[in-house]
Design a protein around this motif. Structure first.
Motif, PDB file in Angstrom:
ATOM      1  N   TYR A 291       0.898  -1.643   0.183  1.00 52.10           N
ATOM      2  CA  TYR A 291      -0.092   0.051  -0.083  1.00 52.10           C
ATOM      3  C   TYR A 291       1.086   1.759  -0.293  1.00 52.10           C
ATOM      4  CZ  TYR A 291      -3.753  -3.000   1.317  1.00 52.10           C
ATOM      5  OH  TYR A 291      -4.665  -3.837   1.620  1.00 52.10           O
ATOM      6  N   VAL A 292       1.888   1.356   0.282  1.00 51.16           N
ATOM      7  CA  VAL A 292       3.010   2.134   1.187  1.00 51.16           C
ATOM      8  C   VAL A 292       3.779   2.688  -0.908  1.00 51.16           C
ATOM      9  CG1 VAL A 292       4.270   3.842   1.630  1.00 51.16           C
ATOM     10  CG2 VAL A 292       2.922   2.202   2.719  1.00 51.16           C
ATOM     11  N   ALA A 293       3.582   3.883  -1.736  1.00 52.99           N
ATOM     12  CA  ALA A 293       4.349   3.721  -2.594  1.00 52.99           C
ATOM     13  C   ALA A 293       6.136   4.676  -1.767  1.00 52.99           C
ATOM     14  CB  ALA A 293       3.764   5.142  -3.875  1.00 52.99           C
ATOM     15  N   ASP A 294       7.228   4.922  -2.572  1.00 52.17           N
ATOM     16  CA  ASP A 294       8.094   5.458  -2.032  1.00 52.17           C
ATOM     17  C   ASP A 294       7.879   6.606  -2.014  1.00 52.17           C
ATOM     18  OD1 ASP A 294       9.124   2.788  -3.493  1.00 52.17           O
ATOM     19  OD2 ASP A 294       9.780   3.987  -5.335  1.00 52.17           O
ATOM     20  N   GLY A 295       8.394   6.778  -0.561  1.00 54.75           N
ATOM     21  CA  GLY A 295       8.215   8.399   0.049  1.00 54.75           C
ATOM     22  C   GLY A 295       6.439   8.259   1.008  1.00 54.75           C
ATOM     23  N   GLY A 296       5.908   7.460   0.208  1.00 57.11           N
ATOM     24  CA  GLY A 296       5.082   7.747   0.853  1.00 57.11           C
ATOM     25  C   GLY A 296       4.651   7.539   2.398  1.00 57.11           C
ATOM     26  N   SER A 297       3.235   7.608   2.416  1.00 55.92           N
ATOM     27  CA  SER A 297       3.154   7.052   3.904  1.00 55.92           C
ATOM     28  C   SER A 297       1.644   5.692   4.413  1.00 55.92           C
ATOM     29  CB  SER A 297       2.737   8.087   5.104  1.00 55.92           C
ATOM     30  OG  SER A 297       3.659   9.393   5.084  1.00 55.92           O
ATOM     31  N   LEU A 298       1.617   5.866   5.698  1.00 56.91           N
ATOM     32  CA  LEU A 298       0.223   4.673   4.924  1.00 56.91           C
ATOM     33  C   LEU A 298      -0.693   5.295   6.940  1.00 56.91           C
ATOM     34  CD1 LEU A 298      -1.660   1.975   4.555  1.00 56.91           C
ATOM     35  CD2 LEU A 298      -0.016   0.534   6.449  1.00 56.91           C
ATOM     36  N   GLY A 299      -1.496   5.401   6.639  1.00 59.75           N
ATOM     37  CA  GLY A 299      -2.279   5.366   7.893  1.00 59.75           C
ATOM     38  C   GLY A 299      -3.305   4.345   8.283  1.00 59.75           C
ATOM     39  N   VAL A 300      -3.666   5.015   9.980  1.00 54.75           N
ATOM     40  CA  VAL A 300      -4.296   2.987  10.273  1.00 54.75           C
ATOM     41  C   VAL A 300      -5.212   3.792  11.359  1.00 54.75           C
ATOM     42  CG1 VAL A 300      -2.862   1.865   9.642  1.00 54.75           C
ATOM     43  CG2 VAL A 300      -2.302   2.753  11.943  1.00 54.75           C
ATOM     44  N   SER A 301      -6.570   3.437  11.013  1.00 47.59           N
ATOM     45  CA  SER A 301      -7.257   3.376  12.346  1.00 47.59           C
ATOM     46  C   SER A 301      -8.340   2.067  12.421  1.00 47.59           C
ATOM     47  CB  SER A 301      -8.375   4.647  11.679  1.00 47.59           C
ATOM     48  OG  SER A 301      -9.127   3.845  10.744  1.00 47.59           O
ATOM     49  N   VAL A 302      -8.367   2.043  13.724  1.00 49.92           N
ATOM     50  CA  VAL A 302      -8.724   0.751  14.202  1.00 49.92           C
ATOM     51  C   VAL A 302      -9.611   1.417  15.512  1.00 49.92           C
ATOM     52  CG1 VAL A 302      -8.619  -1.223  15.487  1.00 49.92           C
ATOM     53  CG2 VAL A 302      -6.903  -0.441  14.024  1.00 49.92           C
ATOM     54  N   ASP A 303     -11.351   0.714  14.791  1.00 45.09           N
ATOM     55  CA  ASP A 303     -12.657   0.839  15.386  1.00 45.09           C
ATOM     56  C   ASP A 303     -13.512  -0.397  15.676  1.00 45.09           C
ATOM     57  OD1 ASP A 303     -12.129   3.755  16.866  1.00 45.09           O
ATOM     58  OD2 ASP A 303     -11.681   3.726  14.663  1.00 45.09           O
ATOM     59  N   ARG A 304     -13.996  -0.372  16.885  1.00 43.70           N
ATOM     60  CA  ARG A 304     -15.628  -0.945  16.568  1.00 43.70           C
ATOM     61  C   ARG A 304     -16.584   0.291  15.897  1.00 43.70           C
ATOM     62  NH1 ARG A 304     -18.677  -1.765  19.872  1.00 43.70           N
ATOM     63  NH2 ARG A 304     -17.731  -0.107  21.382  1.00 43.70           N
ATOM     64  N   VAL A 305     -17.119  -0.307  14.922  1.00 41.09           N
ATOM     65  CA  VAL A 305     -17.940   0.530  14.179  1.00 41.09           C
ATOM     66  C   VAL A 305     -19.055   1.244  15.700  1.00 41.09           C
ATOM     67  CG1 VAL A 305     -20.120   0.795  12.815  1.00 41.09           C
ATOM     68  CG2 VAL A 305     -17.963  -0.751  12.411  1.00 41.09           C
ATOM     69  N   ASP A 394       2.333   4.078   9.315  1.00 36.73           N
ATOM     70  CA  ASP A 394       3.199   5.287  10.020  1.00 36.73           C
ATOM     71  C   ASP A 394       2.246   6.678  10.659  1.00 36.73           C
ATOM     72  OD1 ASP A 394       5.543   5.489   8.206  1.00 36.73           O
ATOM     73  OD2 ASP A 394       3.732   5.309   6.386  1.00 36.73           O
ATOM     74  N   VAL A 395       1.150   6.733  11.155  1.00 31.75           N
ATOM     75  CA  VAL A 395       0.502   7.693  10.815  1.00 31.75           C
ATOM     76  C   VAL A 395      -1.309   6.676  12.231  1.00 31.75           C
ATOM     77  CG1 VAL A 395      -1.795   9.763  11.113  1.00 31.75           C
ATOM     78  CG2 VAL A 395       0.603   9.610  10.032  1.00 31.75           C
ATOM     79  N   CYS A 396      -1.391   7.688  12.840  1.00 33.37           N
ATOM     80  CA  CYS A 396      -2.734   6.387  13.386  1.00 33.37           C
ATOM     81  C   CYS A 396      -4.084   7.397  14.083  1.00 33.37           C
ATOM     82  CB  CYS A 396      -2.333   5.389  14.639  1.00 33.37           C
ATOM     83  SG  CYS A 396      -3.929   4.941  15.605  1.00 33.37           S
ATOM     84  N   LEU A 397      -4.653   7.317  12.825  1.00 32.77           N
ATOM     85  CA  LEU A 397      -6.100   8.260  13.873  1.00 32.77           C
ATOM     86  C   LEU A 397      -7.231   7.711  14.751  1.00 32.77           C
ATOM     87  CD1 LEU A 397      -7.398  11.180  13.296  1.00 32.77           C
ATOM     88  CD2 LEU A 397      -8.290  10.300  11.116  1.00 32.77           C
ATOM     89  N   VAL A 398      -6.951   8.440  15.609  1.00 26.48           N
ATOM     90  CA  VAL A 398      -8.319   7.947  16.624  1.00 26.48           C
ATOM     91  C   VAL A 398      -9.361   9.848  17.041  1.00 26.48           C
ATOM     92  CG1 VAL A 398      -8.295   7.644  19.042  1.00 26.48           C
ATOM     93  CG2 VAL A 398      -6.979   6.338  17.827  1.00 26.48           C
TER      94      VAL A 398
END
Length: 519
Positions: A291-305, A394-398
């Motif tokens: 999922y990450v291209a050269d120089g890119g970032s992966l964001g993640v988030s994890v929740d119950r709906v 690289d980033v986790c958004l809560v």
């Protein structure tokens, strides 16, 4: 490493009361014959408390929810657990469908839950919900009282969460006059609302909740704000009480009710181990390669709906981010884990459909050949899978709208063993009061969320590492075992003090009864 918490329970028997049980027996779907399986429900609470129960040989009172629970317990609902090496008693309480609909899905999760999270648009109250909540709380109080009388040592009853607001007072009534004192305390795992919100319940319900909770000797909250809200509600709804704010204490009749602030945490070593392990490292690398291209970032988030988690707000921010910053297209991909939850409730099912539709709309709007902006995982993911996702991010958004604590933030920090992640955290979580180096956001302000994400994605590597190192040091000093030890130490202090005072009080009472009446 787990501390030896049994020292705080010397001479006492621990009785836990919770909605979910630590071991559930079930018939495997499609299996032939009488094959019965056992599973441990996921969650840090069970993993933290189960070892303590094993060491102290206490009793855990919980709803027997498994399809094979009745046939594996005796006529009183009792059995010895764990199955492979029995060390303590599980006392199951039986609920039928009407109980679950009224007590659990009804009052607990359609009335109390939205009020405590101050999301009033989801509040749904019916008299039948309250009636069933009272009846189920009485049933659990009966079971806990029976186990307290059975206990070989002085009982300490620990009630868990908002499902049992009435149990402490009911239990105290049932044990009144017993020769041996019982110490009762409760951890409230979600936010506690201010009086103007709680009063939206019918009068009988909000006064019942407050007087029920005041049956405790100690009430534990995540943050000082929740504790102060509780004291405000006592002031408002229990006029005969006296509130001592500085000492976080309520005087009610001849008893003191203490309040304590104990932020819950996670098993840090377990998550670190999963992230560092060969599988965790390999899967994290595979996610980044995919999922990450050269120089890119992966964001993640994890929740119950859950509508408290701010998932639609998060999607709106991502839409605006890729609109305003086209240079981040193909450079930032988001993996969104949205685990189905409470699908029996219409509001939750509707939200799940909204999330799926929202992700599709964004992917249709911005997606290009070879790049999908949001990867939606709309299913349960085990702890090992989550650890690899956290490590890859690289980033986790809560973006919670309200959250008692939010352990995702702490799980991400624990799994960020490469120390290059950035945590973007809602200021309306309990975790925001603890974690010093996250980027704090207001999820109701979409521009602010977008600004926080852009700052996270463009943060220099040296700053990322310095922030994450500080957060990881802080987390290692406050694990779930530290939380457990702090609570049990406070219980030991209060229970010991009460025991020392009781003989003197009894002597004074005897002297007073022997004196002639003033009449």
């Amino acid at each position: 490493m787990m501390p030896d918490t049994s020292q705080y329970l010397a001479g006492r028997t621990l009785i836990l009361v919770s909605n979910r049980e630590p071991y559930e027996h079930f018939h495997e779907e499609g299996a032939a014959g009488d094959d019965v399986k056992v599973r441990r429900p996921p969650g840090g609470l069970v993993s933290a408390l189960d070892p303590t129960m094993r060491c102290t040989h206490g009793t855990w009172v919980a709803w027997g929810s498994g399809s094979a629970d009745r046939e594996t317990a005796d006529e009183t609902g009792r059995l010895q657990v764990p199955p492979e090496s029995p060390a303590y008693t599980l006392r199951r309480v039986w609920l039928d469908d009407a109980d679950v609909d009224g007590y659990y899905l009804g009052f607990a999760n359609s009335a109390l839950w939205p009020l405590c999270h101050m999301l009033l648009q989801h509040y749904d109250m019916r008299q039948e919900y309250w009636d069933r909540y009272v009846a189920v709380n009485e049933r659990f109080a009966d079971a806990a009282a029976e186990e307290a009388r059975r206990a070989p040592k002085a009982p300490v009853v620990w009630v868990q969460d908002y499902h049992f607001a009435l149990v402490p007072s009911l239990l105290r009534q049932r044990l009144a006059g017993e020769r041996r004192p019982t110490f009762i305390h409760q951890f409230w795992h979600i936010p506690f609302p201010p009086p103007d919100i709680l009063r939206l319940l019918p009068t009988a319900a909000y006064t019942g909740v407050m007087r029920g909770l005041l049956g405790n000797d100690l009430i534990e909250f995540h943050t000082d704000r929740y504790a102060q809200n509780f004291l405000d509600c006592v002031d408002e709804f229990v006029p005969e009480s006296r509130v001592h704010r500085d000492g976080k204490r309520v005087r009610l009749g001849d008893r003191d009710v203490s309040l304590g602030v104990f932020p819950i945490s996670i098993d840090v070593e377990q998550y670190e181990s999963l992230a560092r392990g060969p599988d965790g490292a390999q899967k994290a690398a595979e996610l980044r390669e995919k999922y990450v291209a050269d120089g890119g970032s992966l964001g993640v988030s994890v929740d119950r709906v859950d509508y408290t988690k701010g998932i639609p707000e998060r999607l709106r921010a991502l839409d605006q981010l890729w609109t305003e910053a086209p240079e981040l297209r193909r450079k930032l991909t988001f993996v969104v884990v949205a685990t189905p939850s409470r699908s029996e409730l219409r509001s939750y099912k509707t939200l799940e459909e909204e999330v799926v539709a929202g992700v599709k709309a964004i992917n249709d709007k911005f997606g290009e050949d070879g790049w999908t902006p949001i990867v939606l995982i709309n299913e349960n993911v085990d702890a090992a899978g989550l650890a690899s996702i956290y490590r890859a991010g690289d980033v986790c958004l809560v973006s919670s709208l309200q959250d008692g604590m939010n352990l995702v933030a702490k799980e991400y920090i624990a799994c960020n063993v490469d120390e290059q992640g950035v945590l973007v955290l809602s200021r309306f979580t309990g975790a925001a009061a603890e974690i010093d180096d996250a980027i704090l956001i207001n999820p109701f302000n979409v521009d602010g969320v977008v600004a926080g994400l852009r700052r996270a994605v463009t943060m220099p590597p040296e700053e990322r590492r310095a922030r994450m190192q500080r957060m990881r040091r802080q987390l290692h000093r406050a694990t779930i075992f530290d939380w457990l030890e702090a609570i049990l130490a406070r219980v030991d202090e209060l229970a010991s003090s009460a025991t020392e005072l009781r003989p003197a009080a009894a002597e004074r009472s005897t002297q007073m009864s022997a004196e002639p009446s003033a009449a």
